[in-house]
Design a protein around this motif. Structure first.
Motif, PDB file in Angstrom:
ATOM      1  N   LYS A   1      -9.217   2.504  -5.689  1.00  0.00           N
ATOM      2  CA  LYS A   1      -9.388   3.932  -5.974  1.00  0.00           C
ATOM      3  C   LYS A   1      -9.553   4.168  -7.468  1.00  0.00           C
ATOM      4  O   LYS A   1     -10.423   4.955  -7.901  1.00  0.00           O
ATOM      5  CB  LYS A   1      -8.202   4.736  -5.455  1.00  0.00           C
ATOM      6  CG  LYS A   1      -8.361   6.245  -5.664  1.00  0.00           C
ATOM      7  CD  LYS A   1      -7.197   7.035  -5.122  1.00  0.00           C
ATOM      8  CE  LYS A   1      -7.464   8.538  -5.188  1.00  0.00           C
ATOM      9  NZ  LYS A   1      -7.868   9.016  -6.519  1.00  0.00           N
ATOM     10  N   THR A   2      -8.747   3.505  -8.281  1.00  0.00           N
ATOM     11  CA  THR A   2      -8.840   3.679  -9.729  1.00  0.00           C
ATOM     12  C   THR A   2     -10.220   3.293 -10.235  1.00  0.00           C
ATOM     13  O   THR A   2     -10.838   4.027 -11.024  1.00  0.00           O
ATOM     14  CB  THR A   2      -7.767   2.827 -10.433  1.00  0.00           C
ATOM     15  OG1 THR A   2      -6.465   3.269 -10.025  1.00  0.00           O
ATOM     16  CG2 THR A   2      -7.876   2.944 -11.951  1.00  0.00           C
TER      17      THR A   2
ATOM     18  N   GLN B   1      -0.244  -3.057  -6.174  1.00  0.00           N
ATOM     19  CA  GLN B   1       0.391  -1.883  -5.584  1.00  0.00           C
ATOM     20  C   GLN B   1       1.326  -1.189  -6.569  1.00  0.00           C
ATOM     21  O   GLN B   1       1.412   0.037  -6.583  1.00  0.00           O
ATOM     22  CB  GLN B   1       1.190  -2.311  -4.346  1.00  0.00           C
ATOM     23  CG  GLN B   1       0.356  -2.804  -3.177  1.00  0.00           C
ATOM     24  CD  GLN B   1      -0.100  -1.680  -2.266  1.00  0.00           C
ATOM     25  OE1 GLN B   1       0.596  -0.695  -2.086  1.00  0.00           O
ATOM     26  NE2 GLN B   1      -1.283  -1.822  -1.692  1.00  0.00           N
ATOM     27  N   THR B   2       2.030  -1.976  -7.370  1.00  0.00           N
ATOM     28  CA  THR B   2       3.058  -1.409  -8.249  1.00  0.00           C
ATOM     29  C   THR B   2       2.527  -1.032  -9.630  1.00  0.00           C
ATOM     30  O   THR B   2       3.069  -0.152 -10.282  1.00  0.00           O
ATOM     31  CB  THR B   2       4.226  -2.386  -8.423  1.00  0.00           C
ATOM     32  OG1 THR B   2       3.748  -3.616  -9.006  1.00  0.00           O
ATOM     33  CG2 THR B   2       4.891  -2.687  -7.080  1.00  0.00           C
TER      34      THR B   2
ATOM     35  N   TRP C   1      -5.409  -3.951  -1.988  1.00  0.00           N
ATOM     36  CA  TRP C   1      -6.076  -3.587  -3.239  1.00  0.00           C
ATOM     37  C   TRP C   1      -6.282  -2.075  -3.374  1.00  0.00           C
ATOM     38  O   TRP C   1      -6.817  -1.617  -4.385  1.00  0.00           O
ATOM     39  CB  TRP C   1      -7.438  -4.257  -3.310  1.00  0.00           C
ATOM     40  CG  TRP C   1      -7.459  -5.678  -3.755  1.00  0.00           C
ATOM     41  CD1 TRP C   1      -7.605  -6.786  -2.974  1.00  0.00           C
ATOM     42  CD2 TRP C   1      -7.356  -6.159  -5.099  1.00  0.00           C
ATOM     43  NE1 TRP C   1      -7.603  -7.930  -3.745  1.00  0.00           N
ATOM     44  CE2 TRP C   1      -7.454  -7.573  -5.052  1.00  0.00           C
ATOM     45  CE3 TRP C   1      -7.205  -5.522  -6.345  1.00  0.00           C
ATOM     46  CZ2 TRP C   1      -7.399  -8.373  -6.202  1.00  0.00           C
ATOM     47  CZ3 TRP C   1      -7.144  -6.326  -7.482  1.00  0.00           C
ATOM     48  CH2 TRP C   1      -7.234  -7.728  -7.405  1.00  0.00           C
ATOM     49  N   ALA C   2      -5.887  -1.283  -2.381  1.00  0.00           N
ATOM     50  CA  ALA C   2      -6.283   0.126  -2.318  1.00  0.00           C
ATOM     51  C   ALA C   2      -6.029   0.928  -3.606  1.00  0.00           C
ATOM     52  O   ALA C   2      -6.918   1.659  -4.064  1.00  0.00           O
ATOM     53  CB  ALA C   2      -5.614   0.817  -1.129  1.00  0.00           C
ATOM     54  N   PRO C   3      -4.848   0.844  -4.241  1.00  0.00           N
ATOM     55  CA  PRO C   3      -4.642   1.643  -5.457  1.00  0.00           C
ATOM     56  C   PRO C   3      -5.599   1.260  -6.587  1.00  0.00           C
ATOM     57  O   PRO C   3      -6.070   2.130  -7.330  1.00  0.00           O
ATOM     58  CB  PRO C   3      -3.178   1.346  -5.827  1.00  0.00           C
ATOM     59  CG  PRO C   3      -2.539   0.904  -4.552  1.00  0.00           C
ATOM     60  CD  PRO C   3      -3.608   0.150  -3.824  1.00  0.00           C
ATOM     61  N   VAL C   4      -5.883  -0.033  -6.717  1.00  0.00           N
ATOM     62  CA  VAL C   4      -6.819  -0.485  -7.750  1.00  0.00           C
ATOM     63  C   VAL C   4      -8.241  -0.085  -7.380  1.00  0.00           C
ATOM     64  O   VAL C   4      -9.027   0.346  -8.234  1.00  0.00           O
ATOM     65  CB  VAL C   4      -6.722  -2.004  -7.950  1.00  0.00           C
ATOM     66  CG1 VAL C   4      -7.784  -2.513  -8.913  1.00  0.00           C
ATOM     67  CG2 VAL C   4      -5.332  -2.388  -8.449  1.00  0.00           C
TER      68      VAL C   4
ATOM     69  N   PRO D   1      -1.168  -0.526 -10.529  1.00  0.00           N
ATOM     70  CA  PRO D   1      -2.630  -0.515 -10.353  1.00  0.00           C
ATOM     71  C   PRO D   1      -3.407  -0.215 -11.629  1.00  0.00           C
ATOM     72  O   PRO D   1      -4.484  -0.789 -11.846  1.00  0.00           O
ATOM     73  CB  PRO D   1      -2.854   0.569  -9.292  1.00  0.00           C
ATOM     74  CG  PRO D   1      -1.626   1.433  -9.351  1.00  0.00           C
ATOM     75  CD  PRO D   1      -0.509   0.508  -9.701  1.00  0.00           C
TER      76      PRO D   1
END
Length: 241
Positions: free
Chosen positions: A24-25, A219-220, A19-22, A222
């Motif tokens: 961070k957003t 990931q692709t 879930w990291a990119p989401v 986010p």
């Protein structure tokens, strides 16, 4: 109005970092976000853990579940402070239904032919069976669209799912009493996208968003996933505590 805490629930063959990119957003936007581990041992055990985790949060919670995490939030979402559910390429089970039963009503995805089975010790009982994805197939089947170097790392750091979880029926169904939203990954090679569509339609989700994305849509895409989550929050009418 009290803005809900967003709890992101990962699925099988992945961990909270998926879930990291989401994450961070959402954090950059000022939201309160928590991403607990899911142990992937059994649907009942994983759901009980997430329900307990949620119940210790002060204030309302919006649950978002990816893949197997969708089944987990279906059950755990009955916690009183959960105000909504967001399914991300996920399983929206009905009460008494298992992952295997829902998936069994549709043609297999590419995942079925690329699974690996291994044993793990169970205290006082027969060994359990772990299920993971063949390392060489993982980038295409599970992580298509992800940077190849990153996909290679994900492939060797999978969090397996116990075979028990595939056959265990959902003991409760939160979508019957809580509003829900859904994302379909239309290029998903892990879950047949029609499984996602069927579950969401049956659950009466408020809005279904189709994204031309692979299984790891967080990931692709986010920004798109984060937007569905924040749009869900905007639609909620959450009274102040």
């Amino acid at each position: 109005m009290t803005t809900p805490t967003i709890v992101l629930v990962h699925g099988a063959f992945a961990d909270a970092a998926s879930w990291a990119p989401v994450t961070k957003t959402l954090l950059d936007q000022g939201h309160k976000v928590l991403v607990p581990p899911v142990f992937n041992r059994s649907l009942s055990g994983d759901s009980a853990y997430i329900k307990s985790f949620v119940e210790q949060i002060d204030g309302p919670v919006l649950l978002a579940g990816h893949s197997y995490g969708g089944a987990v939030i279906t059950v755990a979402g009955v916690a009183d402070n959960v105000v909504g559910l967001v399914y991300v390429s996920g399983y929206a089970l009905d009460e008494g239904e298992s992952l295997g039963q829902l998936q069994g009503g549709f043609p297999d995805s590419e995942l079925a032919a690329n699974l690996v089975y291994s044993t793990y010790p169970v205290e006082g009982g027969e060994p359990g069976t772990d299920v993971s994805v063949k390392i060489e197939a993982f980038p295409e089947v599970f992580a298509a669209g992800v940077d190849p170097e990153a996909a290679a790392v994900l492939a060797v750091s999978q969090r397996p799912l116990s075979a028990v979880a595939f056959g265990e029926p959902a003991s409760a169904v939160a979508w019957k009493t809580k509003p829900s939203w859904g994302i379909v990954s239309s290029s998903d090679h892990t879950i047949n996208p029609d499984v996602e569509r069927f579950g969401y339609e049956r659950a009466g989700v408020r809005k279904v968003v189709e994204i031309d994305a692979p299984h790891l849509v967080m990931q692709t895409h986010p920004a798109d996933v984060a937007r569905v989550i924040t749009d869900a929050i905007a639609e909620l009418d959450t009274p102040s505590a």
